[in-house]
Scaffold this active site. Structure first.
Site, PDB file in Angstrom:
ATOM      1  CG  LEU A 190      -2.217   0.775   1.168  1.00 31.19           C
ATOM      2  CD1 LEU A 190      -3.188   0.248   2.206  1.00 31.19           C
ATOM      3  CD2 LEU A 190      -1.974   2.258   1.388  1.00 31.19           C
TER       4      LEU A 190
ATOM      5  CD  GLU B 171      -1.746   4.699  -2.637  1.00 31.23           C
ATOM      6  OE1 GLU B 171      -2.799   4.063  -2.444  1.00 31.23           O
ATOM      7  OE2 GLU B 171      -0.948   5.003  -1.702  1.00 31.23           O
TER       8      GLU B 171
ATOM      9  CD  GLN C 168      -7.976  -0.665  -2.816  1.00 33.96           C
ATOM     10  OE1 GLN C 168      -8.088  -0.039  -1.759  1.00 33.96           O
ATOM     11  NE2 GLN C 168      -7.476  -1.887  -2.881  1.00 33.96           N
ATOM     12  CG  PHE C 169     -11.430   4.013  -4.238  1.00 29.11           C
ATOM     13  CD1 PHE C 169     -12.755   4.059  -4.659  1.00 29.11           C
ATOM     14  CD2 PHE C 169     -11.014   2.954  -3.453  1.00 29.11           C
ATOM     15  CE1 PHE C 169     -13.645   3.055  -4.298  1.00 29.11           C
ATOM     16  CE2 PHE C 169     -11.889   1.945  -3.091  1.00 29.11           C
ATOM     17  CZ  PHE C 169     -13.219   1.995  -3.520  1.00 29.11           C
ATOM     18  CB  ALA C 170      -9.553   8.769  -8.660  1.00 31.10           C
ATOM     19  CG  ASP C 171     -11.238   9.482  -3.664  1.00 28.52           C
ATOM     20  OD1 ASP C 171     -11.990  10.368  -3.260  1.00 28.52           O
ATOM     21  OD2 ASP C 171     -11.593   8.609  -4.493  1.00 28.52           O
ATOM     22  CG  PHE C 172      -6.746   5.671  -2.171  1.00 26.75           C
ATOM     23  CD1 PHE C 172      -7.489   6.477  -1.316  1.00 26.75           C
ATOM     24  CD2 PHE C 172      -7.045   4.322  -2.234  1.00 26.75           C
ATOM     25  CE1 PHE C 172      -8.518   5.959  -0.538  1.00 26.75           C
ATOM     26  CE2 PHE C 172      -8.062   3.784  -1.461  1.00 26.75           C
ATOM     27  CZ  PHE C 172      -8.800   4.602  -0.612  1.00 26.75           C
TER      28      PHE C 172
ATOM     29  CG  HIS D 243     -13.597   5.491  -0.747  1.00 24.32           C
ATOM     30  ND1 HIS D 243     -13.459   5.924   0.552  1.00 24.32           N
ATOM     31  CD2 HIS D 243     -12.822   4.381  -0.860  1.00 24.32           C
ATOM     32  CE1 HIS D 243     -12.649   5.104   1.200  1.00 24.32           C
ATOM     33  NE2 HIS D 243     -12.245   4.155   0.361  1.00 24.32           N
TER      34      HIS D 243
END
Length: 667
Positions: free
Chosen positions: A405, A407, A429-433, A474
């Protein structure tokens, strides 16, 4: 303090079984960066160079390392590693032109000092953020692993930079994947003016290695033979038994972080003590004592080095200052690439949005054996949205890689793969991350071709958007964060056919892409999607609906909102689906404005500072004469995305858009 303890110990050289010529070669290599620095400090005072980051007192680390590795093995240096560049034999006139911002330097005057790389000499230069280098080394090491090359990659960092999260991520990924990377920490006592005890609560970095599951070795960083032998021995072993190793080189910086900083914050006694451990003077005395370096040879080698420096400076100074060429500046933002669109076949089947993306990704994996997929849970689990479900069974775990985990490290690893000729897809996993990898995208991926001509063949997939009651972390639409960054390409499809074709096109292109996929569309819409591999033209908008009353310019989920609203309100509108957000299709926008004279821009992103603001401003400036009404725009509220369905519905622009659409139609 570690540095006061280490400095009291004299340098004890051990030549092992190295012959006289090897020792002399190391000496000649060692005096080159010192003599260059002596010259540069004079030029700095004369105003002939603008800045200088000193490596005085730390030369033994670079020289020991560069001589210990094979020429074709990559080294990723930092501020104080002039010896890496000279040790690899870069033409001095080009190196000095780089320092002066001349055209023949490695960045065409676009960056300074050691902020550059060169594949010819297998060097990847730093950016000012320091830590991201380590993940790039991971990517190069991964490329060696995948290609089954018995090679080592070596990356430098400083004790100050080790406080960054990128240090942890870089070491962790290398350890988990058992990558053949040597991480060299130059422990010189200070991060600019902040002493080590204010950076970390341990004494030696060798304490950290075991925590990552890797070996850790400490060397006297002022002893060039100790560094050389340690790195050489490790490299020989790692080529046979690939793994990461942490090497701590204890040293001291004798000048300021850069010359303007000075050294007033350093206790005088510490400076005096460490000056006795000067790596150049001590090695020179050692060679004289054992009869390897005579006065005649010493004079000859120093004359040779100084003559090479003076010749290089003469050539660099003779070069004219750069004349700016706007066309060249803009052309160098992206790696050269001309897309040849591959048309779709007539053989189609009904596919959901998510299936179309999966299909395109699978066919791209078949087309490009050098394509590697990386992301959290994308392996056996198939990703949280199941885009890569079953991929491991077909392509194997080497090419479909579950990641820790982290990015930032994974995007940096992707760039390292690109440097070695691989293609990489990274799934957020989500664009937010993506916030955790923001620096790698906007400062490494986006700028690297402009800076030194290195392509970044990386696609970052971004599951995005609201409407699924997933809350503030998310559901964000964050495409505008990157829209402002030259060097990136941004794609945002609204339907399954475009999703597959644009994804294939993005993977083909050797430039960095952000590929946005609306989560709410994954399983809610279907289309007849061509079965075979095809591509859609990048940078080309498409009319989703024809009409003469007004124009709606939008993308992604906005296309579906616009279709629904115009149908229910019985408004004959042009609905222009941008598809590519960067670069966006100015000609298509202009054409629809000329056609209807009334325009509204619709985006799911918050209204302020969104992509619509830029395009509406462009329309006002370039299409004013065709307008019959004020240019309008609508977007989500300027708040975080709320969790409650009722609050989220109010947040999204659909109801406000309908009212504004009626106003525009009646204008």
């Amino acid at each position: 303090m570690a540095h006061s303890i280490e400095a009291t110990q004299a340098i004890s050289f051990d030549r092992k079984s190295y012959d006289d010529q090897t020792l002399l070669n190391i000496y000649e290599s060692l005096i080159m960066p010192r003599r260059i620095e002596e010259k540069m400090l004079i030029l700095l005072r004369q105003g002939k160079i603008s800045k200088w980051f000193s490596g005085w007192g730390q030369e033994a680390i670079s020289i020991g390392a560069v001589n210990a590795l094979h020429e074709e093995e990559y080294i990723l240096p930092m501020h104080r590693n002039l010896g890496i560049f000279t040790g690899r034999g870069l033409p001095l006139e080009r190196l000095f032109a780089q320092f002066q911002g001349k055209k023949s330097g490695f960045t065409k005057g676009r960056d300074r000092s050691f902020h550059f790389g060169t594949n010819e000499f297998h060097i990847v230069g730093m950016i000012s953020h320091l830590g991201p280098q380590m993940a790039i080394a991971d990517g190069i090491g991964l490329a060696h692993q995948l290609s089954k090359e018995n090679k080592v990659t070596l990356v430098f960092t400083g004790d100050g930079a080790s406080s960054e999260g990128d240090f942890h991520e870089g070491l962790n990924v290398a350890a988990v994947w058992n990558l053949p990377v040597i991480f060299v920490v130059e422990h010189n006592g200070y991060g600019l003016s902040t002493p080590s005890e204010e950076q970390f609560a341990f004494k030696y970095f060798t304490e950290k290695g075991p925590g990552y599951g890797m070996e850790a070795v400490r060397v006297d960083g002022n002893n060039v033979l100790d560094v050389y032998h340690t790195i050489k021995t490790l490299a020989e072993d790692i080529r046979k038994n690939p793994r990461p190793v942490l090497v701590e080189a204890i040293t001291f910086r004798m000048r300021g972080h850069e010359e303007a900083s000075g050294t007033k914050y350093v206790p005088k006694s510490l400076m005096e003590t460490w000056s006795l451990k000067d790596p150049v003077d001590n090695y020179e005395k050692y060679l004289e004592e054992i009869g390897v370096l005579s006065a005649g040879v010493k004079e000859k080698l120093n004359k040779k080095v100084k003559a090479a420096i003076n010749k290089g400076l003469e050539i660099a100074f003779a070069e004219e200052a750069i004349l700016a060429n706007t066309e060249e500046e803009l052309n160098d933002i992206y790696a050269p690439y001309h897309q040849i669109v591959i048309p779709p076949s007539k053989n189609t089947s009904e596919k959901r949005f998510v299936d179309a993306i999966s299909d395109g990704l699978k066919q791209s994996m078949e087309k490009y054996p050098n394509l590697v997929l990386m992301g959290q849970d994308i392996g056996t689990y198939g990703g949280v949205f199941k885009v890569t479900e079953g991929f491991v069974d077909v392509f194997g775990k080497e090419r479909v890689r579950n990641t820790p985990l982290c990015e930032s490290a994974i995007i940096g690893t992707a760039l390292g793969l690109s440097i070695k000729g691989y293609k990489a897809m990274v799934e957020m996993q989500f664009a937010d991350f993506v916030t955790c990898g923001f620096n790698q995208i906007v400062n490494n991926l986006a700028k690297i071709h402009y800076r030194w001509g290195q392509q970044a063949d990386v696609v970052v997939r971004m599951p995005t958007g609201a409407g699924v009651a997933a809350g503030p972390f998310h559901s964000q639409s964050n495409e505008a964060w990157f829209f402002h960054t030259p060097g990136l390409k941004i794609v945002y499809p609204s339907n399954p056919v475009d999703a597959k074709g644009l994804l294939n096109a993005a993977i083909e292109d050797p430039n960095p892409y952000l590929f946005f996929e609306h989560k709410a569309l994954y399983r809610s819409i279907t289309d007849q999607v061509p079965e075979d591999y095809y591509t859609v033209e990048i940078g080309k908008a498409k009319l989703a609906k024809n009409g003469n009353t007004l124009s709606i310019i939008t993308y992604g989920m906005g296309v579906h909102w616009a279709l629904k609203a115009t149908s229910e309100l019985d408004i004959e509108a042009d609905i222009l689906d941008l598809r590519t957000l960067l670069p966006w299709d100015k000609e298509a926008v202009k054409a629809t404005v000329q056609k209807t004279g009334k325009v509204i821009f619709l985006q799911e992103d918050c209204l302020t500072g969104g992509i619509g603001a830029e395009i509406v401003a462009w329309i006002s400036e370039n299409c004013f004469e065709w307008l019959d009404a004020p240019v309008m725009r609508e977007g989500s509220l300027d708040t975080p995305v709320p969790f409650s369905p009722n609050l989220e519905k109010n947040f999204l622009p659909t109801d406000r858009f309908r009212e504004k659409l009626k106003t525009l139609a009646a204008y």
